[in-house]
Design a protein around this motif. Structure first.
Motif, short mmCIF file in Angstrom:
data_model
loop_
_atom_site.label_atom_id
_atom_site.label_comp_id
_atom_site.label_asym_id
_atom_site.label_seq_id
_atom_site.Cartn_x
_atom_site.Cartn_y
_atom_site.Cartn_z
N MET A 307 -21.47 -35.84 -20.45
CA MET A 307 -20.17 -36.49 -20.55
C MET A 307 -19.16 -35.54 -21.19
SD MET A 307 -19.23 -39.95 -22.52
CE MET A 307 -18.85 -39.12 -24.05
N ASP A 312 -14.93 -31.33 -20.72
CA ASP A 312 -14.53 -29.92 -20.73
C ASP A 312 -13.88 -29.56 -19.41
OD1 ASP A 312 -15.15 -29.00 -23.22
OD2 ASP A 312 -17.24 -28.56 -22.73
N MET A 313 -14.55 -29.96 -18.34
CA MET A 313 -13.99 -29.66 -17.02
C MET A 313 -12.64 -30.35 -16.87
SD MET A 313 -16.36 -27.77 -15.57
CE MET A 313 -15.75 -27.67 -13.91
N ASP A 314 -12.53 -31.55 -17.45
CA ASP A 314 -11.28 -32.29 -17.35
C ASP A 314 -10.20 -31.74 -18.27
OD1 ASP A 314 -12.02 -33.99 -15.39
OD2 ASP A 314 -12.45 -35.69 -16.68
N GLY A 315 -10.57 -30.78 -19.13
CA GLY A 315 -9.56 -30.12 -19.95
C GLY A 315 -9.23 -30.84 -21.24
N ALA A 316 -10.13 -31.70 -21.74
CA ALA A 316 -9.83 -32.38 -22.99
C ALA A 316 -10.04 -31.42 -24.17
CB ALA A 316 -10.74 -33.60 -23.16
N GLN A 320 -9.24 -34.48 -28.79
CA GLN A 320 -9.19 -35.51 -27.76
C GLN A 320 -10.60 -35.98 -27.45
OE1 GLN A 320 -6.99 -33.36 -24.80
NE2 GLN A 320 -5.21 -34.69 -25.06
N LEU A 324 -11.11 -39.78 -28.02
CA LEU A 324 -11.16 -40.54 -26.77
C LEU A 324 -12.59 -40.80 -26.31
CD1 LEU A 324 -8.22 -38.81 -24.89
CD2 LEU A 324 -8.21 -40.97 -26.12
N LEU A 325 -13.52 -39.95 -26.69
CA LEU A 325 -14.88 -40.12 -26.18
C LEU A 325 -15.88 -40.48 -27.28
CD1 LEU A 325 -15.04 -37.16 -23.66
CD2 LEU A 325 -14.33 -39.50 -23.28
N GLN A 329 -17.66 -44.28 -28.21
CA GLN A 329 -19.10 -44.35 -27.99
C GLN A 329 -19.83 -44.79 -29.25
OE1 GLN A 329 -21.02 -42.64 -24.98
NE2 GLN A 329 -19.22 -43.80 -24.38
N SER B 73 -11.51 -25.53 -18.54
CA SER B 73 -10.29 -26.26 -18.19
C SER B 73 -9.27 -25.37 -17.49
CB SER B 73 -9.68 -26.86 -19.46
OG SER B 73 -9.56 -25.85 -20.45
N LYS B 74 -9.44 -24.04 -17.63
CA LYS B 74 -8.43 -23.16 -17.02
C LYS B 74 -8.83 -22.63 -15.67
CE LYS B 74 -5.94 -21.71 -21.02
NZ LYS B 74 -6.09 -20.54 -21.89
N LEU B 77 -11.37 -25.93 -11.54
CA LEU B 77 -12.49 -26.45 -10.76
C LEU B 77 -12.86 -27.83 -11.28
CD1 LEU B 77 -14.73 -23.26 -10.92
CD2 LEU B 77 -13.02 -23.86 -9.21
N THR B 78 -13.58 -28.60 -10.49
CA THR B 78 -14.12 -29.84 -11.02
C THR B 78 -15.59 -29.91 -10.70
OG1 THR B 78 -13.83 -31.09 -9.01
CG2 THR B 78 -11.97 -31.06 -10.56
N MET B 79 -16.26 -30.75 -11.42
CA MET B 79 -17.71 -30.80 -11.26
C MET B 79 -18.16 -32.25 -11.18
SD MET B 79 -20.24 -28.34 -13.01
CE MET B 79 -21.96 -28.53 -13.30
N TYR B 87 -17.36 -41.69 -18.24
CA TYR B 87 -17.12 -42.12 -19.61
C TYR B 87 -17.41 -43.62 -19.68
CZ TYR B 87 -14.54 -37.77 -19.11
OH TYR B 87 -14.18 -36.49 -18.83
N ASN B 95 -11.29 -43.61 -16.04
CA ASN B 95 -12.18 -42.48 -15.81
C ASN B 95 -11.52 -41.48 -14.87
OD1 ASN B 95 -15.13 -42.05 -16.62
ND2 ASN B 95 -14.94 -44.28 -16.57
N PHE B 98 -8.53 -39.70 -16.46
CA PHE B 98 -8.71 -39.08 -17.77
C PHE B 98 -8.13 -37.67 -17.85
CE2 PHE B 98 -11.17 -36.87 -21.05
CZ PHE B 98 -11.01 -37.75 -22.11
N SER B 99 -8.46 -36.86 -16.84
CA SER B 99 -8.02 -35.45 -16.92
C SER B 99 -6.50 -35.37 -16.91
CB SER B 99 -8.60 -34.66 -15.76
OG SER B 99 -8.18 -35.24 -14.55
N LYS B 101 -4.50 -37.72 -18.04
CA LYS B 101 -4.01 -38.23 -19.32
C LYS B 101 -4.06 -37.16 -20.40
CE LYS B 101 -4.99 -41.81 -22.66
NZ LYS B 101 -6.09 -42.68 -23.06
N VAL B 102 -5.18 -36.47 -20.50
CA VAL B 102 -5.25 -35.44 -21.55
C VAL B 102 -4.28 -34.31 -21.26
CG1 VAL B 102 -7.60 -35.97 -22.21
CG2 VAL B 102 -7.18 -34.17 -20.55
N ARG B 146 -12.92 -38.83 -9.64
CA ARG B 146 -12.39 -38.14 -10.80
C ARG B 146 -12.05 -36.70 -10.45
NH1 ARG B 146 -16.16 -38.57 -15.99
NH2 ARG B 146 -17.42 -37.17 -14.75
N ARG B 150 -7.83 -34.59 -9.58
CA ARG B 150 -7.29 -33.35 -10.18
C ARG B 150 -6.81 -32.36 -9.14
NH1 ARG B 150 -10.96 -30.52 -14.06
NH2 ARG B 150 -9.14 -29.15 -14.09
#
Ligand SMILES: Nc1ncnc2c1ncn2[C@@H]1O[C@H](COP(=O)(O)OP(=O)(O)OP(=O)(O)O)[C@@H](O)[C@H]1O
Ligand SMILES: Nc1ncnc2c1ncn2[C@@H]1O[C@H](COP(=O)(O)OP(=O)(O)OP(=O)(O)O)[C@@H](O)[C@H]1O
Ligand SMILES: [Mg+2]
Ligand SMILES: [Mg+2]
Lengths: 410, 348, 424, 402, 348
Positions: A307, A312-316, A320, A324-325, A329, B73-74, B77-79, B87, B95, B98-99, B101-102, B146, B150
């Motif tokens: 998760m 990380d992939m989502d850039g948080a 955050q 947020l997580l 939890q 994050s730079k 890519l997404t996974m 989440y 969910n 999320f990306s 929002k942040v 998700r 992006r």
């Protein structure tokens, strides 16, 4: 084909299981109810009685027998006394068999002599009343041996006074006393302060410590062990250490504060209002943060790490991720811990008792039970406070079970 | 937009080398599948591309930029994870958003993009649910959603379907294929399921202990495996392999079977796929054997034959047959389908 | 035979001495005495509990405050005690000590020893500042003004810990000094407002000159020993450690824990007076041997007789500085024990007779205190009631509220009167 | 705030305050001499250092080392982060100087690594803050845990008088040899601590044995069998677990007084297990539930009766859990104070905790009290450290018990 | 020795009925496989036979004796669990000998019988190891060995292979088949894997929500499914099912496709297996459709065709084809392989 209603009979297997289950549980059920349920009922019973420590021993007649005088003026003396100064005893009498080889002189009322058998009947013995019965005698033979003979034979005594513990007189006096005046509300306020802040503090500290240790590195086990020390060590040892450490005159903490110029004169940490209450709360936090830390850490480590990778992939960013997580939890375990710790802190006795003895504005409900029952020797009042605690507890447990069945587990 | 290049990429965990120098060029819009046995380094390689693992040596570039040292994050890519990695405390919509929002995207914009992705994945009815109230397939769809939201340079999938049951797996497979058709984005997909690999991939990368055993289209891999490893790894039931020797233009099996040999080189192994064998009278084919087990599978029939070469030979027969265990039969190998391998396992 | 003996003298050295005496008693009579230490603050509870359980020891060494309440509660066998006294000769006892424990024509317990509380002060500083000895409220207040200089020097260390007996003692001392008592011949007697207000003012003055917090004997002694207090109220038990004879409570004013320096700088006052009672008074305590109702009476009596006769010197030797003989001698030699006592060395880790440590004048002052020693209710025959009032700690609580500025003097007097009136 | 030239100095300043305070406290506690952090100077020095550390990245080490060294040396002047008392020994001063310099460099370098001079991304900024908090957290928690135990042990080794003179001076004179442990010898010789130790051990072991004998069958039944009232039963276990001891102690006190069980080891041994059985029951049933049913069912299929399954399969499989529970129960019994305090009067029957209370209540010197505390703590700590794994598991499984 | 009979057996968990009255007669030496979707009650039924669950109603007899109320230990059956359920604290040999030891058999006899079983299962080298030191396949072999040693009336298997990886599963499947051949004991085997069911079973029992959907040999089930449920459950890829209507001797599909109808009854669904469809020119077959996806799988090719009947139709083609997505094609159904179902899903 098949019927639409479930069968009512229990299967053979289920029957065997149930029978075995009760057999296995019986010893525990019996012993626990003996030592938990019964006392709880007892305490409710007592709380409605004007019962002090000394009432534990119901008034009873006490007889003492001795050989007095010498030569011609020999007599056996019975001294009878009501053990209570206030309460009368009914049906008091005693009987004794006089040893052989003694010639008995005149026996006066209320005693009669029947052969060697002496019987004295006093009827009602008032509070504090004493009686002295002198039986003049003449003795042939060895006086010393005879004295032993007299003084080693115990007379049979009858008569008993009312027993406060078992009679059916009830009163609300104890509760009136407990709720009397501002003291009770003061105690309640202290209890709530201690409980709420102690619990929250321990949770927050535990959370912080868990965050620190939620990564694997060498020596992690050692540090974790170290952080558990306050909880594992005997309360008596750590409480006295704190008292020593914070002693206003010879405590190192005060010396340090003075030396560092934070305070100009020593502070009496455990002796001043409201500092003492804050200090016992801090102690509570210190002693129990390891526990929350352990639970929170366990929960953290069970959070699926992918998760966080997704985040990380989502850039948080790290904060955050935390807000947020992680926090959402952990909310479940935090609230369960909060409830449990809340109840336990509410129940806490040892710590405050050892640190301040309930003085300087640190008297909580539990300490009050002790104070009432032992320091003031009024067991009834102590029991009344205990009943108040039990009522609070039932309320808490109700909340707890409603919550835990939703939050499942733990 | 979407080309990825690995140059001599290595991964060391302590002193253990898990990825042993991989060079790979992935074109824009391509669907590349990594397959290989468990523990060969598929996930590690994917995670290195995604930035979740450091690259120990070598370089990674995306669209020509070196991103070796960039955080995940730079990289744009997404996974999609095998365990979905949703989440759990957020709704489906949250969910997916999320990306954004942040990253501070406006609410309206988030709602728009989430709505669009939900439409593509038919997730509209579930937007307000929590992941735990969804079925496995729906969860995986949310995970994909998700990613879509992006609008990434490339999608990375790590065994996204292996937690689903068979029927659902087939269905989701079609959806991913269609998604690739419609989005036309680069996708890298890790799986250990051959069927997924064969049906989805433009190109398959077969990994073996941290090295690339072969890269090619599914058909290339099936019909012209570069080595014994790939030959046996791709195809089910797997290719029958028998020890053989070569003398001139004929090969010779251990059990006296023989046939013509038209390659050059010293073949030590002969490979033939089960569907390329036909049953003939004893002595009439390339080899004889005794039927051990006959497995009826409805559409097909697998006959397991003991040819005395050590391993059993599996023959696939369409439809019915009346072979009984213990029968002696002859096996004929389709000559143009024979594969030969040298002592190093390389195809000839 | 075995009898059990509860003693509040629980420090190991003192226990050892008592055990020694018990051993001799066994050698003489064959009766074993089990010496059981009981913390003084727990004594009340423990005794009540043991009484309830029918588990009382045979003999209890207890302070005055318990004598009459216990006799009333049926814990003490007053007859036995009286018999012991008669056998030893009532005339050999200090009459005051017997009077304090008088109970229905009998004596509740056998008096053993006594001491008077005193004001201990830094004579050197007083002399340097030209101050009079702190023998009255006024003198003390004057000295506070001159010497109070925290944190280097506190003028006083007043007892403020409500649940400590020590606070009750000090307060009673101060009340007595101004001639205030809550009991009259007919029982409760309201505190005189004017006199009590003087006491309260005084007590507030000394507590304002004290360090903050909950103070009792421990802090008083530590601060005084550290040279940080000009005056304290303490019992004579302080005399040996003051002279550096006890390592577990050393004077820390210099680096040498065995120094007699502080002793030489110290003066004491036993008779203390307030503005409304110029004659002053001393607060005295007497300790008793109580024989309980569950006792093996004969053996217990035997033991008490022994401890008060052959063993009496040893009993006193436990801590001679705080154990003045209440039995001055035997019928044959009326001064036997007083004389023997004067020779007893004090101290724990080092020993020396008192005479070597302090000048005779000071020792006389200490010993003569017992003659003017008072307690509430003794003169009025209401000691039992007064003890209960003290044990209820009502006065302590109210005084504490007053010195914490929570209530004013009038309210404090009213509150005390109200609370004390409730005590029966 | 998200600028390297701001973040660096701020974190540097705060960090120096932390280090200086830590150093001052540590040195005070170990030498007894006067050390005091100078907060204002710390802030200034730290800000400068922070600026240098963000301005000159890794490759320019000399500037960084220089400022750290300077910072250490400044301690000698009275304008350093830590003010050193006048009568401090030369060694202590040198130690301070070296420690400040040596600790400052790597820690600040770690905190400010990858923190560029100019604008910071959110990640870089937060990472730096987190590294700062981590450093602070370790120091803080270690301090609050270690200091009390340090004080406890050291106080027990010093004489009352030495401590009264300088409560900060915990240095001990190792040359005195066995005399160092005077308090301990006295406790064992004069205060019967040998007996108390044995009583505590005996009581704890018996408690463990009785607890297991009752709770293992009970827990198994609750965990495995479906029977009416099973759910209510599991709940009431938790409920009992929540009744405060003081409430139970009161009637128990009365009952024991009346029956003569008060003031006897027998009474203690009877009552302790009852307080631990609910805990053990709760822990064990959790564990039993977690055991795979299949293994037991295999046993049933193999021809065992239920009881035989428990004895031959479940118990051997539960050994680690039994160890955890035993340790935990042992700890509860060993540390128990309230009941021992209320029920035991007679010094010959005291448990260790009761014995330690006795040390508090009279004019016994404090080092004795602390030595008593150490004696009570050491066995349980040794057990804990030796069997940390089981103990931690016991803690997590069981309990939230206070 | 080894016949098992269930008479109107029911299982209720509280008020939920999980097994809804099952009658089944299992002959001595027979290999019976229970299949069915997850949650249909396979395991429950097996556990009721084994005695691990109460039988709520009905009766169970083994060899003609009513054992409904007997505890497991008295039924003379053994069970092999999905999770192996080995005793972790005992060695392999002790695990296998445990039941004998409990029964008080002499040591020598135990050693003999364990040795024999170990030989059959090739476990000799591992006899002194603990279960945790064995691989999954070895563990499952030990579990089977434990059963063999007891020489039971019948063997019960609950998904014994589903924790193994694909290759091992195939291998263990052969071994169980051979074991059945050599021991010739009654075996009841629960699985959700069709291939296992088809290849191992003498008879398959298909369960559907606690009732028996069909009992029969694998061939019967594949070729003559009794109802739509069985038809779709058995076979992979699953049977194509299309809504149809009947008029006289012809059936009519929703999309105008049509063909001859030779059964009696009102067919509402037509079923045809993927391998029984051939691709023909548009209009030349029973139905037309557009190619959606072509999946290359090496030996086979699956063409997913949208015929406009709602669900996609899967066609299996052997070997190569050059169909492209979007092509319009005709589909010809082998007439003798057509299945028809009425509105209740019963086969006609
Ligand atoms: N954090 C790690 N530390 C050490 N070794 C690791 C780590 N992560 C993976 N490995 C090792 O690297 C190798 C490759 O792991 P990886 O997860 O990439 O395999 P995989 O091909 O994805 O396998 P699977 O199909 O089982 O997921 C394995 O041998 C694994 O043990
Ligand atoms: N102890 C139980 N209490 C209540 N319901 C149960 C219990 N055990 C099983 N069930 C229910 O009975 C039904 C049948 O369960 P069972 O385990 O037999 O299914 P199965 O066919 O073996 O499934 P799978 O293939 O997933 O193992 C399920 O719906 C299950 O939820
Ligand atoms: Mg992987
Ligand atoms: Mg199942």
């Amino acid at each position: 084909m098949s019927s639409a209603t479930p069968p009512t009979a229990t299967g053979a297997l289920a029957k065997r299981e149930a029978r075995l289950a009760w057999a296995l549980l019986a010893p525990t059920v019996i012993s626990v109810s003996l030592v938990v349920i019964l006392p709880l009922l007892a305490i409710i019973w007592i709380s409605f009685k004007p019962f002090t420590l000394s009432d534990l021993r119901p008034p009873a007649p006490i007889v003492r027998e001795s050989l007095r005088g010498s030569g011609d003026d020999m007599r056996i003396e019975y001294r009878l006394r009501n053990s209570s100064q206030e309460i009368a005893i009914d049906g008091v009498s005693f009987s004794d068999v006089l040893p052989d080889g003694v010639t008995v002189g005149e026996v006066t009322a209320p005693c009669v002599l029947d052969g060697q058998q002496l019987l004295c009947d006093f009827g009602t013995l008032e509070g504090g009343q004493r009686e002295r019965i002198r039986i003049p005698i003449t003795v042939d033979g060895d006086l010393d041996a005879f004295e032993d003979l007299v003084e080693n034979s115990e007379p049979d005594v009858t008569g008993s006074g009312p027993n406060v513990l078992t009679n059916l007189d009830f009163s609300l006096e104890n509760f009136a006393r407990v709720f009397d005046g501002s003291e009770f509300w003061g105690v309640l306020w202290v209890t709530l302060f201690y409980t709420v802040f102690g619990t929250i503090g321990a949770l927050v500290m535990g959370l912080f410590a868990a965050l620190l240790l939620n990564k694997s590195f060498r020596g992690q086990g050692i540090i974790r062990g170290l952080y558990l020390f306050p909880y594992v060590a005997p309360v008596i040892a750590v409480a006295f250490t704190w008292v020593t450490l914070f002693d206003p005159f010879s405590g190192s903490a005060n010396a340090l504060l003075v030396q560092m110029g934070i305070s100009s004169e020593p502070i009496n940490f455990f002796g001043e209002r409201p500092l003492a209450l804050i200090m016992v709360t801090v102690f509570e936090i210190w002693r129990y943060f390891p526990l929350s830390f352990l639970f929170i850490l366990a929960r953290m480590q069970s959070i699926d790490s992918s998760m966080y990778e997704a985040a990380d992939m989502d850039g948080a960013s790290p904060f955050q991720k935390f807000w947020l997580l992680s926090i959402p939890q952990l909310l479940g375990i935090l609230s369960v811990l909060f409830l449990l710790r809340f109840i336990w802190t509410f129940n806490k006795f040892d710590d405050i008792f050892l640190l301040t003895g309930g003085n300087a504005g640190t008297r909580t409900l539990t300490v009050n039970v002790y104070e009432q029952a032992f320091a003031i020797s009024n067991i009834g009042a102590g029991a009344a406070v205990a009943v108040v605690i039990l009522i609070c507890l039932i309320a808490f447990s109700f909340v707890f079970f409603r919550f835990i069945s939703r939050e499942e587990g733990l | 937009m979407g080309s990825i290049e690995l140059k001599a990429v290595e991964k060391w965990f302590g002193s253990a080398q898990v990825i042993k120098g991989i060079d790979l060029q992935i074109e824009e819009g391509e669907f590349v599948v990594f397959v290989g046995p468990s523990g060969c380094g598929k996930s590690t390689l994917l995670r290195m591309i995604g930035g979740l693992e450091d690259i120990s040596r070598g370089a990674l570039s995306i669209n020509g930029n070196d991103v070796t040292d960039h955080p995940p994050s730079k990289r744009g890519l997404t996974m999609v994870f095998q365990s979905y990695a949703l989440y759990p405390h957020l709704t489906v919509a949250e969910n997916m958003g999320f990306s954004l929002k942040v990253a501070g995207v406006s609410k309206a914009e988030i709602a728009k993009r989430v709505g669009h992705a939900a439409e593509v994945l038919k997730l509209e009815p579930y937007l307000e649910r929590r992941p735990k109230d969804l079925s496995g397939g729906q969860r995986q769809r949310v995970a994909i959603g998700r990613s879509i939201v992006r609008d990434p340079t490339a999608f990375l999938f790590d065994e996204p379907l292996s937690n689903l049951d068979a029927a659902l797996r087939v269905e989701m497979r079609y959806e991913i294929a269609k998604l690739h058709q419609s989005l036309n984005r680069t996708m890298i997909y890790v799986t250990h399921d051959q069927v997924e690999a064969m049906t989805l991939a433009d190109r398959i990368v077969v990994l073996e202990f941290g090295t690339i055993a072969q890269v090619g289209t599914p058909r290339e891999l099936y019909e012209r495996p570069a080595n014994l490893f790939v030959a046996q790894f791709i195809g089910s039931p797997k290719m029958n392999v028998m020890p053989c020797s070569v003398s001139g233009d004929r090969f010779q099996l251990d059990n006296d079977g023989a046939g013509p040999f038209d390659r050059t080189g010293a073949a030590t192994k002969l490979g033939i796929r089960p569907e390329h064998i036909t049953v003939v009278a004893p002595g009439a084919g390339h080899s004889d054997g005794v039927v051990e087990v006959v497995e009826y599978l409805g559409a097909d029939m697998f006959v397991i034959v003991d040819c005395g070469t050590g391993e059993m030979v599996t023959v696939r027969l369409g439809g019915d047959t009346d072979l009984k265990p213990g029968t002696k039969i002859g096996l004929h190998f389709a000559p143009d389908k024979l594969q030969f391998f040298d002592a190093d396992g390389q195809a000839l | 035979d075995t009898i059990r003996f509860w003693t509040t003298e629980e420090q190991p050295e003192r226990l050892a001495k008592q055990q020694e005496m018990a051993d001799q008693f066994k050698a003489d009579t064959g009766t074993t005495v089990e010496v059981i230490p009981v913390t003084e603050t727990d004594l009340g509870t423990r005794a009540t509990a043991a009484f309830a359980a029918g588990d009382l020891p045979d003999v209890v060494y207890h302070p005055l405050q318990y004598a009459l309440p216990w006799a009333e509660a049926g814990i003490l066998d007053t007859e036995a005690a009286t018999e012991v006294i008669e056998e030893l000769g009532a005339g050999t006892f200090a009459p005051g000590a017997l009077a304090m424990a008088a109970f229905n024509d009998e004596t509740a317990s056998v008096p053993v020893d006594g001491w008077t509380q005193m004001v201990v002060y830094r004579k050197d500083l007083f002399d340097a500042a030209g101050l009079d000895a702190p023998s009255s409220f006024a003198n003390v207040v004057t000295a506070l003004d001159a010497l109070h200089n925290p944190p280097e020097m506190y003028g006083f260390v007043a007892a403020t810990k409500v649940d400590e007996n020590f606070m009750s003692q000090v307060l009673e001392h101060v009340f007595l000094a101004n001639g205030v008592s809550p009991v009259g011949t007919d029982g409760f007697q309201a505190l005189d407002e004017a006199k009590t207000t003087e006491v309260l003012h005084f007590y507030k003055a000394i507590s304002k000159a004290s360090p903050p917090g909950e103070l009792y004997w421990k802090q008083s002694r530590e601060l005084y020993f550290d040279g940080k207090a000009a005056m304290i109220i303490w019992s004579p038990f302080i005399l040996d450690e003051l002279a550096g004879l006890r390592d577990s409570a050393p004077p820390t004013i210099t680096n040498d824990p065995t120094s007699r320096d502080l002793a030489s700088k110290t003066g004491i006052v036993t008779n203390f007076s307030g503005p409304s009672n110029p004659d002053g008074a001393a607060w005295g305590d007497v300790r008793y041997f109580g024989i309980t109702n569950d006792a093996d009476t004969d053996a217990a009596m035997e033991f008490v007789k022994y401890a008060m006769d052959q063993g009496y010197t040893q009993t006193l030797a436990i801590a001679p500085e705080g154990k003045f003989p209440v039995r001055r001698g035997t019928a044959d030699n009326p001064a036997a024990f007083s004389e023997a006592w004067a020779q007893l060395p004090v101290g724990v880790d080092r020993k020396a007779p008192l005479g070597e440590l302090y000048d005779q004048a000071m020792i006389d002052e200490i010993v003569n205190g017992l003659d003017v020693a008072q307690r509430w209710g003794v003169a009025e025959g209401q000691l039992a009631l007064a003890s209960k009032m003290i044990n209820s700690q009502a006065i302590n609580r109210v005084v504490r509220q007053y010195i914490d500025d929570e209530i004013d003097a009038a309210a404090a007097v009213a509150a005390m009167n109200e609370e004390l009136a409730k005590v029966q | 705030m998200h600028k390297g030239y701001l973040t660096g100095p701020v974190l540097g300043a705060l960090w120096l305050v932390v280090i200086a305070t830590t150093a001052a406290i540590t040195l005070s506690f170990s030498t007894g001499a006067a050390f005091r952090p100078q907060v204002l100077l710390c802030l200034i020095w730290g800000a400068i250092a922070g600026l240098v550390y963000v301005r000159f990245p890794m490759r320019r080490a000399p500037a960084r080392l220089g400022i750290s060294a300077l910072l250490g040396l400044s301690g000698l002047t009275g304008f350093g982060p830590v003010l050193i008392g006048a009568d401090t020994s030369v060694q202590a001063v040198l130690v301070t100087v070296v420690v400040m310099a040596v600790v400052m460099h790597p820690s600040l370098a770690a905190i400010l690594k990858e923190t560029p001079f100019a604008a910071l991304t959110r990640h870089e900024f937060e990472d730096a803050v987190i590294r700062f908090c981590t450093g602070f957290g370790y120091i803080f928690f270690t301090a609050i845990v270690v200091i009390p135990f340090y004080v406890m042990v050291m106080t027990s080794l010093k004489s009352q008088q030495a401590l009264l003179q300088n409560p900060l001076d915990f240095s001990v004179d190792l040359n005195q040899g066995a005399a160092l442990f005077r308090s301990y010898t006295e406790l064992f010789r004069d205060f019967n601590f040998g007996t108390y130790l044995w009583t505590s051990f005996f009581v704890s072991v018996v408690t463990v044995a009785i607890t297991l004998a009752f709770s293992v069958p009970g827990a198994y039944a609750v965990a495995r069998f479906r029977f009416q009232g099973q759910k209510a039963f599991s709940r009431s276990i938790l409920l009992i677990y929540m009744v405060p001891m003081i409430v139970l102690a009161l009637p128990i006190y009365i009952a024991f007084s009346v029956t003569g069980l008060r003031n006897s080891i027998l009474g203690i041994v009877m009552i302790y297990p009852v307080t631990t059985i609910p805990v053990a029951l709760y822990m064990l049933q959790g564990y039993f539930r977690g055991l795979p049913t299949e293994v037991e069912e295999a046993g049933l299929m193999d021809g065992l009766s239920r009881l035989a399954v428990i004895w031959k399969i479940t118990l051997p499989l539960s050994l680690p859990a039994l160890a955890s529970v035993s340790l935990y129960v042992f700890m509860i019994a060993w540390n128990e104070f309230l009941l021992a305090f209320m029920l035991l009067d007679d010094p010959s029957k005291f448990t260790l905790t009761r014995g330690v209370t006795m040390l508090n209540s009279s004019e016994i010197p404090r080092q004795h009290l602390m030595a008593g505390a150490v004696i009570a703590t050491v066995p349980i700590m040794a057990l804990f450290l030796g069997l940390e794994r089981f103990m931690t598991k016991g803690l997590t499984a069981g309990s939230v018990k206070g």
